[in-house]
Design an enzyme around this catalytic site. Structure first.
Site, mmCIF file in Angstrom:
data_model
loop_
_atom_site.group_PDB
_atom_site.id
_atom_site.type_symbol
_atom_site.label_atom_id
_atom_site.label_comp_id
_atom_site.label_asym_id
_atom_site.label_seq_id
_atom_site.Cartn_x
_atom_site.Cartn_y
_atom_site.Cartn_z
ATOM 1 N N LYS A 10 69.901 17.194 -95.808
ATOM 2 C CA LYS A 10 70.487 18.156 -96.762
ATOM 3 C C LYS A 10 69.691 19.445 -96.680
ATOM 4 O O LYS A 10 68.464 19.427 -96.581
ATOM 5 C CB LYS A 10 70.398 17.555 -98.176
ATOM 6 C CG LYS A 10 70.500 18.556 -99.300
ATOM 7 C CD LYS A 10 69.410 18.425 -100.363
ATOM 8 C CE LYS A 10 68.034 18.765 -99.896
ATOM 9 N NZ LYS A 10 66.993 18.929 -100.913
ATOM 10 N N ASP A 137 69.800 13.773 -106.601
ATOM 11 C CA ASP A 137 70.437 14.311 -105.385
ATOM 12 C C ASP A 137 71.333 13.291 -104.684
ATOM 13 O O ASP A 137 72.002 13.632 -103.706
ATOM 14 C CB ASP A 137 69.365 14.762 -104.372
ATOM 15 C CG ASP A 137 68.813 16.137 -104.715
ATOM 16 O OD1 ASP A 137 69.353 16.777 -105.638
ATOM 17 O OD2 ASP A 137 67.845 16.552 -104.062
HETATM 18 P P1 ATP Z 1 64.028 16.314 -101.787
HETATM 19 O O1 ATP Z 1 64.510 17.439 -100.927
HETATM 20 O O2 ATP Z 1 65.145 15.540 -102.459
HETATM 21 O O3 ATP Z 1 62.872 16.659 -102.683
HETATM 22 P P2 ATP Z 1 62.335 15.246 -99.777
HETATM 23 O O4 ATP Z 1 62.904 15.439 -98.400
HETATM 24 O O5 ATP Z 1 61.297 16.257 -100.192
HETATM 25 O O6 ATP Z 1 63.503 15.188 -100.795
HETATM 26 P P3 ATP Z 1 62.102 12.428 -99.237
HETATM 27 O O7 ATP Z 1 61.877 12.446 -97.769
HETATM 28 O O8 ATP Z 1 63.434 12.030 -99.727
HETATM 29 O O9 ATP Z 1 61.690 13.829 -99.876
HETATM 30 O O10 ATP Z 1 60.951 11.486 -99.846
HETATM 31 C C1 ATP Z 1 60.584 11.499 -101.194
HETATM 32 C C2 ATP Z 1 59.738 10.259 -101.508
HETATM 33 O O11 ATP Z 1 60.572 9.100 -101.508
HETATM 34 C C3 ATP Z 1 58.612 9.992 -100.519
HETATM 35 O O12 ATP Z 1 57.403 10.034 -101.233
HETATM 36 C C4 ATP Z 1 58.868 8.593 -99.982
HETATM 37 O O13 ATP Z 1 57.702 7.782 -99.969
HETATM 38 C C5 ATP Z 1 59.911 7.987 -100.916
HETATM 39 N N1 ATP Z 1 60.931 7.208 -100.157
HETATM 40 C C6 ATP Z 1 61.408 6.018 -100.454
HETATM 41 N N2 ATP Z 1 62.341 5.620 -99.579
HETATM 42 C C7 ATP Z 1 62.462 6.595 -98.681
HETATM 43 C C8 ATP Z 1 63.267 6.772 -97.540
HETATM 44 N N3 ATP Z 1 64.143 5.850 -97.125
HETATM 45 N N4 ATP Z 1 63.124 7.928 -96.862
HETATM 46 C C9 ATP Z 1 62.264 8.883 -97.301
HETATM 47 N N5 ATP Z 1 61.463 8.755 -98.355
HETATM 48 C C10 ATP Z 1 61.570 7.624 -99.062
#
Ligand code: ATP
Length: 287
Positions: A10, A137
């Site tokens: 996204k 989200d």
């Molecule tokens: P956003 O843009 O919604 O803030 P993000 O890309 O910054 O998302 P994610 O990669 O979704 O963050 O990860 C957020 C947290 O979720 C991490 O700390 C991770 O340990 C946990 N998590 C649990 N399951 C997953 C998964 N399948 N993929 C990624 N992170 C995961």
């Protein structure tokens, strides 16, 4: 054959954030689009009831019940009697950097819900309820098409329609904590969000850039203070004549550069990979 579901990255083309509300949430308004790069979740009927991890970022996500794939599976299974469901296993190919502003976890949860919905025969309304329960989200990631998200991110309306955008996604290889970014954001003074933008049809990249010119990512400044490498990424993108607009997505650290055409994006990616071998660089289209 194992059914599988794509979990696209996204990208927040803009992200406006209001001051912390009495409910302890920040109201947002964001134009979200989805990339043709992402993770892949697959389901194997008859397989061991667990999660197999693969892909370059497999080592950076929880292997147990906290993984959003298993949280989505468990939420869906809570709607069923376990004995009535034929045994199945799940596999996640983790291609997206973690905690990177690309919503990978939410998108994995959404992809899992899509798979589980088909496997268990759950109605779309039930899947929508489950998506809301898994994170702000996740409903947007279930839609996975141009949309405007408001409220905590869960109030979704159709986004601007535009031709697919050619872009390069760049992550400097540093995870950024969303909570830390909001913590620093809260130290500043912020105006409440106004009425917001009304989506319409845009016929060219110039039209898209016209809309984006009046917008911003309000988390870019606090994220930059936490992770200066974001500044290096933005500077490298903005220095390239191939880039029409460079901005951070979500709470970072991934940034995107919008380019005129696929050739410009490919050329930019090649030079970034050459000059910054430690960065994650991906050419994509956004829609
Ligand atoms: P956003 O843009 O919604 O803030 P993000 O890309 O910054 O998302 P994610 O990669 O979704 O963050 O990860 C957020 C947290 O979720 C991490 O700390 C991770 O340990 C946990 N998590 C649990 N399951 C997953 C998964 N399948 N993929 C990624 N992170 C995961």
């Amino acid at each position: 054959m194992s059914p599988s579901a794509f979990a696209p990255a996204k990208v927040n083309l803009y992200l406006h954030v209001g001051p912390l509300g009495p409910d302890r949430y920040h109201p947002i308004e964001s134009w979200m689009v989805f990339a043709d790069v992402g993770d892949e979740v697959s389901l194997s009927p008859g397989g061991a009831y667990g999660l197999a991890l693969a892909g370059p970022y497999a080592g950076e996500v929880p292997a147990g019940p906290d993984n959003l794939v298993l949280r989505a599976r468990d939420a869906a299974m809570a709607e069923m009697t376990r004995a009535s469901v034929q045994r199945f296993g799940l596999r996640l190919e983790k291609n997206l950097p973690v905690a990177s502003g690309l919503g990978g976890g939410s998108s994995d949860a959404a992809a899992t819900l899509r798979l589980m919905g088909e496997y268990l025969g759950l109605p779309a309304t039930k899947l929508a309820d489950l998506a809301r329960s898994l994170g702000s989200d996740v409903p947007a990631c279930v839609m996975a098409r141009s949309l405007i998200a408001r409220g905590r991110g869960e109030q979704i309306s159709p986004g601007f329609e535009s031709p697919p955008m050619h872009a390069v996604l760049v992550n400097p290889g540093r995870a950024v904590s969303t909570a830390a970014v909001f913590g620093l954001f809260d130290q500043g003074r912020h105006e409440p969000l106004g009425e917001g933008l009304a989506a319409r049809t845009l016929s060219s990249l110039d039209d898209v850039l016209g809309v984006l010119a009046a917008t911003r990512n309000d988390l870019e400044a606090p994220a930059l203070r936490i992770e200066p490498a974001i500044g290096e990424v933005l500077a490298a993108l903005r220095a390239s004549p191939a880039v029409r607009l460079a901005r951070m997505s979500g709470s970072g650290a991934t940034c995107f550069g919008l380019c005129e055409n696929p050739q410009a994006a490919e050329g930019l990616a090649a030079s970034l990979e050459r000059d910054h071998p430690g960065w994650w660089v991906k050419v994509c289209t956004l829609s």
